[in-house]
Design a protein around this motif. Sequence first.
Motif, short mmCIF file in Angstrom:
data_model
loop_
_atom_site.label_atom_id
_atom_site.label_comp_id
_atom_site.label_asym_id
_atom_site.label_seq_id
_atom_site.Cartn_x
_atom_site.Cartn_y
_atom_site.Cartn_z
N LYS A 1 0.75 -1.31 0.24
CA LYS A 1 -0.16 0.21 0.01
C LYS A 1 0.95 1.07 0.01
O LYS A 1 0.44 2.16 -0.61
N PHE A 2 1.84 1.44 0.85
CA PHE A 2 2.53 2.58 1.13
C PHE A 2 4.15 2.60 0.44
O PHE A 2 4.49 3.63 0.52
N SER A 3 4.70 1.66 0.10
CA SER A 3 6.04 1.80 -0.25
C SER A 3 6.24 2.98 -1.68
O SER A 3 7.35 3.16 -1.95
N GLY A 4 5.05 2.78 -2.56
CA GLY A 4 5.37 3.62 -3.56
C GLY A 4 5.26 4.98 -3.31
O GLY A 4 5.77 5.97 -3.96
N ARG A 5 5.15 5.27 -2.02
CA ARG A 5 5.31 6.82 -1.63
C ARG A 5 6.80 7.19 -1.24
O ARG A 5 6.88 8.32 -0.71
N VAL A 6 7.55 6.11 -1.03
CA VAL A 6 8.87 6.45 -0.36
C VAL A 6 9.92 6.35 -1.56
O VAL A 6 10.07 5.43 -2.24
N LYS A 7 10.54 7.17 -1.42
CA LYS A 7 11.77 7.54 -2.60
C LYS A 7 13.01 7.76 -1.89
O LYS A 7 13.05 8.49 -0.77
N VAL A 8 14.23 7.56 -2.64
CA VAL A 8 15.49 7.95 -2.08
C VAL A 8 15.39 9.32 -1.99
O VAL A 8 15.18 10.26 -2.87
N GLY A 9 16.06 9.75 -1.05
CA GLY A 9 16.08 11.37 -0.36
C GLY A 9 15.24 11.73 0.35
O GLY A 9 15.36 12.94 0.81
#
Length: 374
Positions: free
Chosen positions: A170-178
């Motif tokens: 559900k939520f990993s797509g909202r996490v980006k490097v930086g």
Amino acid sequence: MPMFSATLGSSIFFYHSSSSSIQTSLTFPKCPYKFHCINTNSTSSIEIEETGILHRPPLVTDLDQTQLAIRQARRSSDWKAANAYKESSIIYNGRVEDSNAGGLLIRFFSILGFLPFPQLSPSHASKEPHKTIQDIAKSLVGSILSMKVIVADEDNRKLIFSEKEAAWSKFSGRVKVGDIFEARVGSVEDYGAFVHLRFPDGHYRLTGLVHISEVSWDLVHDVRDILTEGDRLRVKVINVDREKSRIKLSIKQLEEDPLLETLDKVIPQDDSAVSDSLNDEDGSVIEPLPGLETILEELHKEDGIFNARISRQGFEKRVVSPDLQLWLSNAPPSNQRFTLLARAGRQVQEIHLTTSLDQEGIKRALQRVLERVP
């Protein structure tokens, strides 16, 4: 042959005997009782004494067998459904039936599955940090949780769920490097700390690892000296492995490398000597850091690099890393001369690199050299 009769309820049972004196046990085939019969006279008067219940197995009817077959077919179908959920990674919304010492019991149609405590979402413990995991589990009984099937083994009757895996989807797509997150320390291990990330909705949805090397610019011997379970802090995302569902975090990268901040103090740019700096003004030769000499030899073999030599060295006030580190300085080049910095322990050495390459070309050359050097 005398015939005696006995009455039990509304049924009459008959017993025939050629003896005028009777003292025997009567067993009637279709009656669940056993009787002890005593002849009280030579006529037809007898006493009947109930002496026990005959234990006979219940009869299995065709209806019982049909119901059993239906239940077996239903369970087999539910195990196939569980495997389908596992293979397709579909999120299942399941009801918490109960809890035990190790996790939650989850209803999956006619099957009872298991959700271990380590597979719970961090949102529960972060919401109520004062509660034990057992108390949190009890409060979840009767609720509906989103989870994934991670084990579906019909032969061994194992059905295991993970709420963490569902949260990742559900939520990993909202996490980006930086990205920078407010976070809370979940647990501290010898190799680092697992940290829960707080999302804009106020819930702690995902967990990442701050490796011991990313805790501080100082050399850390024990993570527990710096971090404690429940600590609130800020972290930076430095890697997201979507195949392995892992997030790597850093605390120290929210601050500048102290060497970059104090480079002029460690190695004076005007070439003047300071109390904790050594250079070759007196004609002494600077000994390369362990492993650096081989790297310089390999750099000379790269096309476009004409010369690479150590110019100065200095000492930091603290140990950042015991291993050799090498990087390209951000200082602008002068007359085709770039600056490399090498560091190990407290010692820092500056390298002058004369080359026709630009910064990207130098980085690629360094990468090739480091791949060749063991």
